[in-house]
Design a protein around this motif. Sequence first.
Motif, short mmCIF file in Angstrom:
data_model
loop_
_atom_site.label_atom_id
_atom_site.label_comp_id
_atom_site.label_asym_id
_atom_site.label_seq_id
_atom_site.Cartn_x
_atom_site.Cartn_y
_atom_site.Cartn_z
N GLY A 273 0.81 -1.21 0.00
CA GLY A 273 0.00 0.00 0.00
C GLY A 273 0.85 1.26 0.00
O GLY A 273 0.55 2.22 -0.73
N SER A 274 1.92 1.26 0.80
CA SER A 274 2.82 2.43 0.81
C SER A 274 3.47 2.62 -0.55
O SER A 274 3.61 3.75 -1.03
N GLY A 275 3.87 1.50 -1.18
CA GLY A 275 4.47 1.60 -2.51
C GLY A 275 3.50 2.15 -3.53
O GLY A 275 3.87 2.99 -4.37
N GLN A 276 2.25 1.68 -3.48
CA GLN A 276 1.24 2.20 -4.41
C GLN A 276 0.98 3.68 -4.18
O GLN A 276 0.85 4.46 -5.12
N TRP A 277 0.90 4.07 -2.92
CA TRP A 277 0.57 5.47 -2.59
C TRP A 277 1.68 6.42 -3.04
O TRP A 277 1.43 7.53 -3.49
N ASN A 278 2.94 5.98 -2.89
CA ASN A 278 4.07 6.86 -3.19
C ASN A 278 4.54 6.78 -4.64
O ASN A 278 5.41 7.56 -5.03
N SER A 279 4.02 5.84 -5.42
CA SER A 279 4.52 5.65 -6.77
C SER A 279 4.08 6.79 -7.68
O SER A 279 2.94 7.23 -7.65
#
Length: 287
Positions: free
Chosen positions: A198-204
């Motif tokens: 989720g963090s990766g998706q949010w920051n991508s």
Amino acid sequence: MEDWILDILITVILLIIVFITLYPFYYILIITFNSGSDSNLGGMYLWPREFTLGNYIYFIEDPKWVNAFLVSILRTIVGTVLAVFFTSMVAYGLAKRDLMFRKTYFFIVIVAMNFSGGLIAFYIVLKSLGLINTFGVYVIPSMLNLFFLLIAISFFREIPDELGESARMDGASELRIFFSIVVPVSMPLMATMSLFIGSGQWNSWLDSAYFVQNENLRTLTYRMMQVINQSMVPTGDAAAASMSRAKVTPFSIQATAMVVSIVPILGVYPFLQKYFVSGMMLGAVKG
């Protein structure tokens, strides 16, 4: 006496570390509540000098920022659910020791983890699949996370086979076993995967920059990068004077976007924190 002095020294050092860690976030926060033109003057360290909600009002009233915020939330939710689901399903199958061609599948996974076809080949694949300039480009390529695939395989191997065998004797299918037995006992793993993915998706933002031209599909982090690049463009005296008179500046909007982007992560993290360490340690130790 020596312990007392040592405790004070450790406390002071920890307070300094806490200050160094948290103050940048606090500084960004007070920037968002201060007039943009006044922030450009500098010399503001502890609280807003010209308090205003103009930055947040500008952010909310700008449809581009609101749309980008909604796109980021949607890609984070959909992308995380799909990635956790498919990664867990594949890991559950590969965790079976009697799986046919199991070594071949592991060889493919290891090769895919260590070698990449590059950006051009990746673009060609996405284009051939019809994902360019669509919402699917955010979530479909990331449905299988190879790093968490290996951790999940190690985790699932430690689940006693007797649980699945007894369920099969009662007529349960593999899907029923996975959702009714495996998933409930794997909550630490699922929560850890959800937090990281989720963090990766949010920051991508790279996929939004390279593979999307539709302005309605831009993400929040991409908009933030746009503002950063705009603020780096050299400006003349007239432009600088105009900016200094503005109540809302690119930097104040950039700071506001940062605060808004942090809020969802701060809201989710406390609920998953208790699973975070246990999930990573279980996957690592049992591997």
